[in-house]
Structures are given as C-alpha cells and as structure tokens.
Design an enzyme around this catalytic site. Structure first.
Site: not given
Ligand code: FAD
Ligand code: EPU
Length: 358
Positions: A175, A249, A345
């Site tokens: 991250r 997250s 995050e």
């Molecule tokens: P924004 O929110 O618009 O920007 C995020 C940051 O990046 C800001 O600081 C912004 O200034 C900067 N930025 C944006 N575009 C640029 C650019 N072109 N150049 C330089 N800086 C820039 N993330 C994960 O890693 N794994 C996941 O599994 C995951 N699951 C998600 C699930 C949900 C439901 C949601 C809502 C979010 C999740 N995220 C996850 C977080 C998010 O989707 C990612 O971080 C994504 O890359 C953000 O993209 P964005 O265009 O929306 O960024």
């Molecule tokens: N868990 C709980 N309570 C909950 C949910 C989860 O205790 O309500 C525990 C469970 O034990 C589970 C563990 O947390 O096994 C991990 O949960 P999960 O698999 O959902 O993954 P996470 O660690 O919560 C991370 C990333 C996600 C990514 C998933 C899958 C971070 C901060 N988040 O979540 O990324 O999708 O793994 O790889 O690393 C994001 O960055 O926005 C994001 C959604």
C-alpha cells in the site's frame, strides 16, 4: 463562469467551484475552487501556465475511491481523462501494455484477460483509475500490482515536465510507493505493464480455492475462472459503494515488531497474523477493530460496515469531518485495547490534510 458548467479549452475542461460529492465514493460533500478534466497530456503545460492556475495548489483526483474530504479544497483538482490501452511489444512469453491514466482499472483487467494475458485476475473489481493503481500499489488476493509494472509515466508538477520511472524507481511496497510518499508532486499519465501469457495461478489467499470449488472448477483454473472467483468473494465480503458509500479498507493492515505480535497472539489466539520480513508481522486490522467492538457501530450517518469491520461507511449525509472523527475513535479504541497504531489507507484532504503518523 457559472458554477458547474465546464469550459472547454482544448484538451481540458475547466469547472469553477466544482462539487466533489459525486467524485468521491464516500459521497462526502466538498467543493474545489477549480477542477480540470484533462483529456490530452499535451494540454498539461498549457493548463499550468494559465495565470489563474499558476500559483494554485493542485490535487490529482481519479475516481475518488481512496480519499476522504474533510473540507473544501482551495485549489485546482486535476482529473486525468486520457484514454487508450495498446500493446506496445510482444513475444511468445509476454506482452507489454501502455495504459492511459483515465482508463478504469477493472476495464484494464478485463481487456487483458480477453486477450489471453494473465496476472491481473486476482486484482479484479478494484475500483479506481488505472493511473492511480501505482499510487498505493494496489493489491488483493495475494497479488500486488508492482509485479507487473514495467514503467510509470508521469508529469512532474513541480518542474512542469514529463518523466518516466522504471519500476525500480517507484519504491513500491505494501500500500505504498514514491507517488504516495510525495503527494502533489507527480501526475501519473500512463502505466506500462508487462503481462505473461501463462503463469501458475495464485490461489493461496483464504477463500479462493473454496470459491473455485463452489464454482465446480476442476484441475488448474483459467485466469478467467480465478477472476470470477475473486469477483464473487469481493461482492460477498465488501459493501458496494454504489449502494452504501465507502472507500474500501479505511486502515492499512498494521505491520509491527514480531515480538509484540507474538505477545498479542498468545493473549488472543484467534488474531490473524502473517510474517513480514524477518523481524515483523502483519496483523488483520479488521480483526482488531471488530474485537475492539466497532463492527457495525453508527454515529449519526457515519458508521463502520456491519459486513466488514475495516470499511468506514456513509449511511447518507455524513460529513467528512464526522467520518474522520469516527475513524479516530476507532483508532484510539484499537490503540487502547491492543497498543497497535492504525494508519489510514485513503488520503485525507481538507482541514486535516495529512495522514496520521504510524
Ligand atoms: P483516488 O481516490 O482518486 O486517489 C487516491 C490517491 O491517489 C490520492 O492521493 C490522489 O491524489 C492520488 N492520485 C489519483 N490519481 C493520480 C494520478 N493519476 N497521478 C498521481 N496521483 C494520483 N485498493 C486496493 O489496493 N485493493 C483492494 O482490494 C481495494 N478494494 C477496494 C474496494 C472498494 C469497495 C473501494 C471503494 C476501494 C478499494 N480499494 C482497494 C482502494 C482504491 O480502489 C484504490 O486505491 C484505487 O487505486 C484508487 O483509485 P482512484 O482513481 O479512485 O483514486
Ligand atoms: N476479519 C474480521 N472481521 C471482519 C472482516 C475480516 O475479523 O469484519 C478478519 C478475518 O479473520 C479475515 C481477515 O480479517 O480472515 C482478513 O479479511 P479480508 O480477507 O477481508 O482481508 P483484509 O485484510 O480485511 C485486505 C485488503 C483489501 C483486499 C483484501 C483481499 C488491506 C488494508 N486491505 O483486506 O483491500 O481486497 O485484503 O486481498 O490490505 C483496500 O485496500 O481498500 C482493500 C479492500
């Protein structure tokens, strides 16, 4: 210029006093003094040379799925809208792709899978723009973006010129990247990936094999099947931002000293813990938050999802400040109970315009 009516200046459209509510997935109300949607990289120097913009602070905003606005932004918001995915090189083993920053990340995943390229299947359904993907080195289900990055093309907002970073210059980590550490310096304009035509599927993350079994997949799954399993898991586990606004997250999984982690594990045997390097361990922030009693809590319209303890949600009209106040209470609760510091995050933008130190 009337509010919200874009003025097209050739290569970019400008909006004065722009509402950001539909431009962040937490659906928080905030305004930007000026907003530019950039469709052509060549228009960037012209935009920043414009007198009204020259000394303004600039914020790059993609699809707003990893930001929390706690106030208005008194500057220029720049949203890259450049489009296009092309194969720039290919041999029997792999293909190199160049992806413009304004493409949606999940479209890139689908595009690559449809052409027989693999690697991105575990990163299916992550919201956001392709240009943002390197910022926090997106990751999910055992895979992180950096494995496939060849180069990142960016516009240097300080020096006002384009530049290209090789993967080794991006400081990618969990991250994290140089782009996240140097906010407002780089505007990523394109991403160059190298994707293999065949590779061993990554199935080790909890739930993936069970999901494939539930889909009745036998033997080695195809990348398309892995993508479908990931989509099914994500759809079940995470609240859909279109139905209940959230930013995924809200905290990173904390990485702490191995000794401290082992002490916690002895006191709480159910705590999920993964080794991280020789001396550290990564803990599940969701588990810590749930154990500290915050899962499903609600303060007005600010809440913690009932579905996933790591997801801060807006039940309707929560302000950014209210969401931030709840996030800080969660952080204090986890610190008091486990002596672990949670780090947000998303980028926090507005009156509290910085991320907390770890
Ligand atoms: P924004 O929110 O618009 O920007 C995020 C940051 O990046 C800001 O600081 C912004 O200034 C900067 N930025 C944006 N575009 C640029 C650019 N072109 N150049 C330089 N800086 C820039 N993330 C994960 O890693 N794994 C996941 O599994 C995951 N699951 C998600 C699930 C949900 C439901 C949601 C809502 C979010 C999740 N995220 C996850 C977080 C998010 O989707 C990612 O971080 C994504 O890359 C953000 O993209 P964005 O265009 O929306 O960024
Ligand atoms: N868990 C709980 N309570 C909950 C949910 C989860 O205790 O309500 C525990 C469970 O034990 C589970 C563990 O947390 O096994 C991990 O949960 P999960 O698999 O959902 O993954 P996470 O660690 O919560 C991370 C990333 C996600 C990514 C998933 C899958 C971070 C901060 N988040 O979540 O990324 O999708 O793994 O790889 O690393 C994001 O960055 O926005 C994001 C959604």
């Amino acid at each position: 210029m009337p509010a919200e009516s874009p003025v097209d200046l050739g290569g970019h459209a400008l909006i004065e006093d722009a509402s950001l509510r539909t431009r962040n997935t937490l659906r928080v109300q905030a305004r930007a003094k000026l907003l530019a949607e950039v469709r052509d990289i060549a228009a960037l120097p012209k935009l920043f040379a414009w007198p009204a913009v020259k000394n303004m602070r600039a914020l790059v905003l993609g699809e707003g799925s990893n930001v929390l606005f706690t106030g208005d932004f008194d500057g220029l918001v720049v949203t890259p809208k450049m489009r296009g995915i092309e194969i720039t090189g290919e041999d029997e083993r792999a293909a190199r792709l160049r992806i413009a920053a304004g493409e949606a990340w999940n479209d890139v995943v689908r595009w690559s899978l449809a052409r027989g390229l693999c690697g991105l299947e575990n990163l299916s359904l992550i919201p956001g723009s392709a240009g943002t993907a390197p910022v926090q080195n997106i990751g999910a289900y055992g895979v992180e973006l950096d494995e496939f990055v060849h180069a990142v093309e960016a516009f240097d907002l300080r020096e006002q010129r384009p530049t290209i970073f090789a993967r080794s210059d991006c400081a990618f980590a969990y991250r994290d990247s140089r782009f996240k550490r140097e906010p407002d310096r780089w505007l990523i304009t394109a991403l160059e990936l190298e994707l293999p035509k065949s590779r061993e599927p990554v199935l080790g993350y909890a739930g993936v094999r069970d999901e494939l079994e539930a889909m009745r997949v036998q033997g080695r799954p195809t990348p398309m099947q892995v993508a479908e399993a990931v989509v099914r898991l994500r759809t079940r586990k995470l609240p859909d931002p279109a139905l209940i606004p959230n930013a995924g997250s809200f905290f990173k999984n904390p990485v702490i000293a191995r000794g401290h982690a082992e002490t916690l594990k002895r006191a709480h045997p159910a705590l999920p813990l993964w080794p991280s390097g020789d001396a550290q361990a990564k803990l599940s922030a969701a588990w810590l938050i749930e154990a500290a009693g915050f899962k499903g809590v609600r303060e007005g319209d600010a809440g913690i999802s009932e579905r996933h303890a790591l997801v801060l949600v807006n039940h309707g009209a929560a302000t950014g400040a209210q969401l931030w106040a709840l996030a800080q209470r969660v952080r204090e609760g986890v610190r008091a109970r486990f002596d672990v510091a949670l780090e947000p995050e998303p980028r926090i933008i507005g009156a509290h315009d910085r991320n907390l130190p770890a």
